[in-house]
Design a protein around this motif. Structure first.
Motif, PDB file in Angstrom:
ATOM      1  N   ALA A 165      -1.057   5.954  -4.387  1.00 26.33           N
ATOM      2  CA  ALA A 165       0.245   6.622  -4.509  1.00 26.33           C
ATOM      3  C   ALA A 165       0.496   7.187  -5.904  1.00 26.33           C
ATOM      4  CB  ALA A 165       1.376   5.659  -4.119  1.00 26.33           C
ATOM      5  N   PRO A 202       4.305  -0.555  -3.107  1.00 28.41           N
ATOM      6  CA  PRO A 202       4.910   0.673  -2.563  1.00 28.41           C
ATOM      7  C   PRO A 202       5.785   0.390  -1.341  1.00 28.41           C
ATOM      8  CG  PRO A 202       2.512   0.907  -2.819  1.00 28.41           C
ATOM      9  CD  PRO A 202       2.840  -0.535  -3.073  1.00 28.41           C
ATOM     10  N   GLU A 203       6.827   1.197  -1.205  1.00 30.62           N
ATOM     11  CA  GLU A 203       7.702   1.058  -0.028  1.00 30.62           C
ATOM     12  C   GLU A 203       7.063   1.689   1.202  1.00 30.62           C
ATOM     13  OE1 GLU A 203      11.760   2.363  -0.394  1.00 30.62           O
ATOM     14  OE2 GLU A 203      12.028   1.111  -2.188  1.00 30.62           O
ATOM     15  N   ASP A 204       6.335   2.773   0.987  1.00 32.63           N
ATOM     16  CA  ASP A 204       5.713   3.481   2.106  1.00 32.63           C
ATOM     17  C   ASP A 204       4.699   2.563   2.816  1.00 32.63           C
ATOM     18  OD1 ASP A 204       4.923   6.231   3.382  1.00 32.63           O
ATOM     19  OD2 ASP A 204       3.045   5.242   2.817  1.00 32.63           O
ATOM     20  N   ARG A 205       4.782   2.561   4.138  1.00 30.03           N
ATOM     21  CA  ARG A 205       3.971   1.629   4.927  1.00 30.03           C
ATOM     22  C   ARG A 205       2.472   1.826   4.719  1.00 30.03           C
ATOM     23  NH1 ARG A 205       5.264   0.772  11.299  1.00 30.03           N
ATOM     24  NH2 ARG A 205       3.680  -0.801  11.735  1.00 30.03           N
ATOM     25  N   ASP A 235       0.960   3.343   2.129  1.00 31.23           N
ATOM     26  CA  ASP A 235       0.598   3.035   0.740  1.00 31.23           C
ATOM     27  C   ASP A 235       0.534   1.527   0.505  1.00 31.23           C
ATOM     28  OD1 ASP A 235       0.464   5.713   0.151  1.00 31.23           O
ATOM     29  OD2 ASP A 235       2.476   5.829  -0.727  1.00 31.23           O
ATOM     30  N   ARG A 236       1.453   0.811   1.130  1.00 29.22           N
ATOM     31  CA  ARG A 236       1.467  -0.658   0.972  1.00 29.22           C
ATOM     32  C   ARG A 236       0.182  -1.260   1.553  1.00 29.22           C
ATOM     33  NH1 ARG A 236       6.326  -1.215   2.857  1.00 29.22           N
ATOM     34  NH2 ARG A 236       5.787  -2.117   4.871  1.00 29.22           N
TER      35      ARG A 236
END
Ligand SMILES: N[C@@H](CCC(=O)N[C@@H](CS)C(=O)NCC(=O)O)C(=O)O
Length: 206
Positions: free
Chosen positions: A158, A85-88, A90-91
């Protein structure tokens, strides 16, 4: 990817399957080199000096560099793809489940599978026999936690497939070989079916 990718593996290993599965999802060609862990082929001096000083597979070879640890290899392959994931948050949450897999799940679910399906119950050492019950309890606790998380979600993070799903799927879908009855955890069974239905999925035996 410009450099040639070689997977040093044992085909029975779920840790190795994780890397093949990520590569399949991303359409990356992998050359495979096989070692039999039951014959100690990852403990030879050639392997220890040339492939992994830790004496274990999988090892992803990228050109002339060697990357042990299945999770690290999966991250290397999936970097920049939708599997991370790109979202911090979520990653980081994806990494949380990958660490959980390595600490709470794999040492119990995968070890019991290896001991019971590949070594054989009659061939276990006394210390291994003594570990059967605690590993069963810890494996069931890990599966229980996964099941309760998945009751309200399609995927771990996510609401879409990430490396958390791929790495946890590898040993969960064959947990029955270690004596875990997945019918006890219906949300896990439904999630396994969802992961197996994803485009690009390959079977462990592929
Ligand atoms: N944390 C490592 C675990 C690697 C591991 O335990 N590999 C096993 C097979 S799945 C192995 O090589 N065993 C042979 C040995 O220890 O001699 C990973 O995720 O790659």
């Amino acid at each position: 990817m410009k450099e040639k990718l070689i997977l040093h593996e044992d085909p029975i290993s779920g840790n190795c399957y994780k890397i093949r599965l990520v590569a399949a999802h991303l359409g990356l060609p992998l050359e495979r080199r096989s070692y039999d862990v039951r014959k100690g082929e990852t403990r030879t001096s050639a392997f220890l000096t040339g492939v992994n000083a830790n004496g274990r597979i999988p090892v992803l070879q990228i050109g002339d560099r060697f990357l042990p640890e299945s999770s690290a290899a999966c991250v290397y392959l999936a970097d920049g793809s939708t599997l991370i994931p790109e979202d911090r948050f979520d990653r980081a949450d994806m990494l949380r489940w990958m660490f959980f897999e390595q600490y709470n799940h794999e040492p119990n679910v995968a070890t019991l599978r290896f001991w019971l399906a590949f070594v054989g119950a009659d061939n276990l050492s006394e210390p291994q026999r003594a570990q059967l019950a605690p590993k069963r309890a810890a494996g069931e606790a890990a599966l229980g936690l996964m099941d309760s998380h998945l009751r309200t979600r399609a995927f771990f993070v996510a609401d879409r497939p990430t490396l958390a799903d791929i790495t946890l799927y590898a040993y969960t879908h064959v947990a029955g070989e270690g004596g875990f009855d997945l019918a006890r955890w219906p949300a896990i069974e439904a999630w396994c079916a969802r992961v197996a239905a994803l485009p690009g999925h390959i079977a462990m035996t592929a």
